[in-house]
Design a protein around this motif. Structure first.
Motif, short mmCIF file in Angstrom:
data_model
loop_
_atom_site.label_atom_id
_atom_site.label_comp_id
_atom_site.label_asym_id
_atom_site.label_seq_id
_atom_site.Cartn_x
_atom_site.Cartn_y
_atom_site.Cartn_z
N GLY A 1 0.81 -1.22 0.00
CA GLY A 1 0.00 0.00 0.00
C GLY A 1 0.84 1.26 0.00
N ALA A 2 1.97 1.21 -0.70
CA ALA A 2 2.87 2.36 -0.71
C ALA A 2 2.20 3.60 -1.28
CB ALA A 2 4.14 2.02 -1.51
N ILE A 3 1.27 3.41 -2.22
CA ILE A 3 0.53 4.54 -2.80
C ILE A 3 -0.96 4.26 -2.68
CG2 ILE A 3 0.02 5.85 -4.90
CD1 ILE A 3 2.81 5.34 -5.86
N ASN A 4 -1.66 5.15 -2.02
CA ASN A 4 -3.11 5.09 -2.01
C ASN A 4 -3.63 5.98 -3.13
OD1 ASN A 4 -5.87 6.30 -1.17
ND2 ASN A 4 -5.66 4.54 0.16
N PRO A 5 -4.35 5.44 -4.11
CA PRO A 5 -4.76 6.24 -5.28
C PRO A 5 -5.55 7.48 -4.90
CG PRO A 5 -5.14 3.91 -5.68
CD PRO A 5 -4.77 4.03 -4.24
N PHE A 6 -6.46 7.36 -3.95
CA PHE A 6 -7.28 8.51 -3.57
C PHE A 6 -6.42 9.62 -2.98
CE2 PHE A 6 -9.79 10.76 -0.35
CZ PHE A 6 -10.82 11.26 -1.14
N ASN A 7 -5.51 9.26 -2.07
CA ASN A 7 -4.64 10.27 -1.46
C ASN A 7 -3.70 10.89 -2.50
OD1 ASN A 7 -5.79 9.76 1.03
ND2 ASN A 7 -4.22 8.30 1.64
N MET A 8 -3.21 10.06 -3.43
CA MET A 8 -2.33 10.58 -4.46
C MET A 8 -3.05 11.59 -5.35
SD MET A 8 -1.14 10.61 -7.77
CE MET A 8 -2.11 9.31 -8.51
N ILE A 9 -4.31 11.33 -5.67
CA ILE A 9 -5.08 12.25 -6.50
C ILE A 9 -5.33 13.57 -5.77
CG2 ILE A 9 -7.34 12.61 -7.58
CD1 ILE A 9 -7.32 9.67 -8.34
N ILE A 10 -5.54 13.51 -4.46
CA ILE A 10 -5.69 14.75 -3.68
C ILE A 10 -4.42 15.59 -3.78
CG2 ILE A 10 -5.89 15.67 -1.34
CD1 ILE A 10 -7.79 13.45 -0.67
N ILE A 11 -3.25 14.95 -3.63
CA ILE A 11 -1.99 15.68 -3.73
C ILE A 11 -1.81 16.22 -5.15
CG2 ILE A 11 0.51 15.49 -3.51
CD1 ILE A 11 0.08 13.27 -1.49
N LYS A 12 -2.13 15.43 -6.14
CA LYS A 12 -2.00 15.85 -7.54
C LYS A 12 -2.86 17.09 -7.81
CE LYS A 12 -3.63 14.33 -12.08
NZ LYS A 12 -4.84 15.19 -12.03
N ASN A 13 -4.10 17.07 -7.37
CA ASN A 13 -4.98 18.22 -7.59
C ASN A 13 -4.47 19.47 -6.88
OD1 ASN A 13 -6.65 16.63 -9.13
ND2 ASN A 13 -8.09 16.21 -7.48
N TYR A 14 -3.87 19.28 -5.72
CA TYR A 14 -3.31 20.44 -5.01
C TYR A 14 -2.10 20.99 -5.77
CZ TYR A 14 -2.13 23.42 -1.05
OH TYR A 14 -1.89 24.50 -0.24
N PHE A 15 -1.24 20.11 -6.27
CA PHE A 15 -0.09 20.57 -7.05
C PHE A 15 -0.54 21.34 -8.29
CE2 PHE A 15 2.98 16.99 -5.50
CZ PHE A 15 3.06 17.63 -4.28
N GLN A 16 -1.64 20.90 -8.91
CA GLN A 16 -2.13 21.58 -10.10
C GLN A 16 -2.62 22.99 -9.79
OE1 GLN A 16 -3.84 17.64 -12.53
NE2 GLN A 16 -5.19 19.33 -12.03
N GLY A 17 -3.04 23.23 -8.54
CA GLY A 17 -3.52 24.54 -8.16
C GLY A 17 -2.42 25.55 -7.90
N ILE A 18 -1.17 25.11 -7.81
CA ILE A 18 -0.06 26.04 -7.61
C ILE A 18 0.23 26.76 -8.93
CG2 ILE A 18 2.39 26.22 -7.02
CD1 ILE A 18 2.03 23.79 -5.24
N PRO A 19 0.32 28.09 -8.91
CA PRO A 19 0.51 28.84 -10.18
C PRO A 19 1.73 28.36 -10.95
CG PRO A 19 0.00 30.34 -8.38
CD PRO A 19 0.20 28.98 -7.75
N SER A 20 1.54 28.15 -12.26
CA SER A 20 2.63 27.68 -13.11
C SER A 20 3.70 28.75 -13.29
CB SER A 20 2.09 27.26 -14.48
OG SER A 20 1.41 28.35 -15.10
N GLU A 21 3.34 30.02 -13.02
CA GLU A 21 4.33 31.10 -13.15
C GLU A 21 5.50 30.92 -12.19
OE1 GLU A 21 0.54 32.39 -14.81
OE2 GLU A 21 1.15 31.54 -12.87
N LEU A 22 5.24 30.31 -11.04
CA LEU A 22 6.33 30.05 -10.09
C LEU A 22 7.34 29.07 -10.68
CD1 LEU A 22 4.30 29.74 -6.76
CD2 LEU A 22 5.75 31.64 -7.47
N GLU A 23 6.84 28.06 -11.35
CA GLU A 23 7.73 27.09 -11.98
C GLU A 23 8.51 27.72 -13.13
OE1 GLU A 23 7.47 22.67 -14.12
OE2 GLU A 23 5.71 23.59 -13.16
N GLU A 24 7.85 28.54 -13.92
CA GLU A 24 8.53 29.20 -15.04
C GLU A 24 9.61 30.14 -14.54
OE1 GLU A 24 5.44 31.10 -17.17
OE2 GLU A 24 4.49 29.23 -17.84
N ALA A 25 9.33 30.89 -13.47
CA ALA A 25 10.34 31.79 -12.91
C ALA A 25 11.52 31.01 -12.35
CB ALA A 25 9.71 32.66 -11.83
N SER A 26 11.24 29.85 -11.76
CA SER A 26 12.32 29.03 -11.21
C SER A 26 13.20 28.48 -12.32
CB SER A 26 11.73 27.88 -10.38
OG SER A 26 10.93 28.36 -9.34
N ARG A 27 12.60 28.10 -13.43
CA ARG A 27 13.40 27.59 -14.54
C ARG A 27 14.27 28.70 -15.12
NH1 ARG A 27 12.14 22.51 -15.83
NH2 ARG A 27 10.09 21.68 -15.22
#
Length: 302
Positions: free
Chosen positions: A157-183
């Protein structure tokens, strides 16, 4: 200099709004009491004598306090060993879960990742279908040879699909401009993930860590199926055996129970509930401020 005095403006509520607010507080407070009173009764009953448990149907504080139920649970080293094993399984298991879940959620949350829809659908399929208990046991015990090891409780049970999707959706909500500025500053994917994404995701990381921690702490069936070595039993298995053996406590010799006599079976069951619940319950105050925010945002965005 002319001093200007700023008046604080407060929103004035109408009598109707105040009445509704009082009703809401009473409604929520009533549900809180409904959830709290049974646990308070269990705690009180674990300290009660057999006579009091028989004569009083419900009470929040025992007239006579007896520690015999806890004395019976803790009189051997099995309970302490079970608690220590559960702490190890929970703490290490949460680390493994979060490492695998976050490292999978991050690429699936990036719009430029090729094939992310396919891999996301593969994760969702595992929420709907599974191989079953017998194939899982054969894989863990006979193929991976993980029986009687804590890895049997961690890896399947190293990955719980439901919990992983919650984290994924939260990551998607972080503005992409922060990633572009970091690059533009020269950061690679690993640095962006560790220095930008994770620090901004504390609410969802704390919430999902709590989900994983509760799951590991309450792990019962997998521990019973894969662990047969008594030195590696978790607290849930130890307490289960103690409850089954409670009926034989009267036949034990050489142990002085004091003035209250042997502990009643009902008090022992209540004491085991307290011992199994309180340790994980102590984790909640430390992550309470992140809990609601992490769950709500991670489940809505994306």
């Amino acid at each position: 200099m002319v001093k200007t005095k700023i008046k604080s403006t407060k929103i004035k509520r109408s009598p109707g709004d105040q009445f509704v607010q009082v009703l809401i507080y009473l409604f929520v407070g009533g549900f809180a009491l409904i959830a709290l009173l049974p646990f308070v009764y269990i705690v009180a009953g674990s300290f009660a004598t057999e006579r009091e448990l028989t004569e009083r149907a419900f009470f929040l504080f025992p007239h006579t306090i007896s520690l015999n139920a806890y004395q019976y649970i803790l009189k051997t080293g099995e309970t302490y060993r079970g608690l220590m094993n559960s702490v190890i399984v929970t703490s290490v298991g949460v680390v493994i879960n979060m490492v695998f879940s976050c490292t999978l959620a991050y690429p699936l949350s990036r719009h430029y990742f090729r094939g992310r829809t396919f891999f996301t659908n593969m994760v969702i399929i595992t929420m709907l279908f599974s191989g079953g208990m017998v194939p899982s046991y054969m894989l863990v015990a006979n193929v991976l040879h993980l029986k009687d090891t804590f890895w049997a409780l961690w890896l399947p049970g190293a990955i719980n699909p439901f919990n992983m999707i919650i984290i994924k959706n939260y990551f998607q909500g972080i503005p992409s401009e922060l990633e572009e500025a970091s690059r533009m500053d020269g950061c690679n994917d690993g640095q962006i993930f560790l220095k930008i994404i994770l620090p901004l995701s504390k609410p969802v990381l704390a919430s999902v860590s709590l989900f994983y921690a509760v799951s590991h702490w309450n792990s019962y069936f997998n521990a019973m199926m894969y662990i047969s070595d008594r030195n590696k039993e978790v607290i849930q298995i130890v307490l289960r055996r103690i409850i089954f053996l409670t009926s034989a406590v009267a036949t034990e010799s050489g142990f002085d129970w004091g003035a209250f006599g042997m502990p009643p079976e009902k008090a022992v069951k209540m004491a085991t509930t307290v011992v199994a619940t309180v340790p994980i319950l102590l984790v909640y105050p430390y992550i309470q401020k992140y809990f609601t925010q992490g769950v709500m945002v991670g489940s809505v965005k994306g």
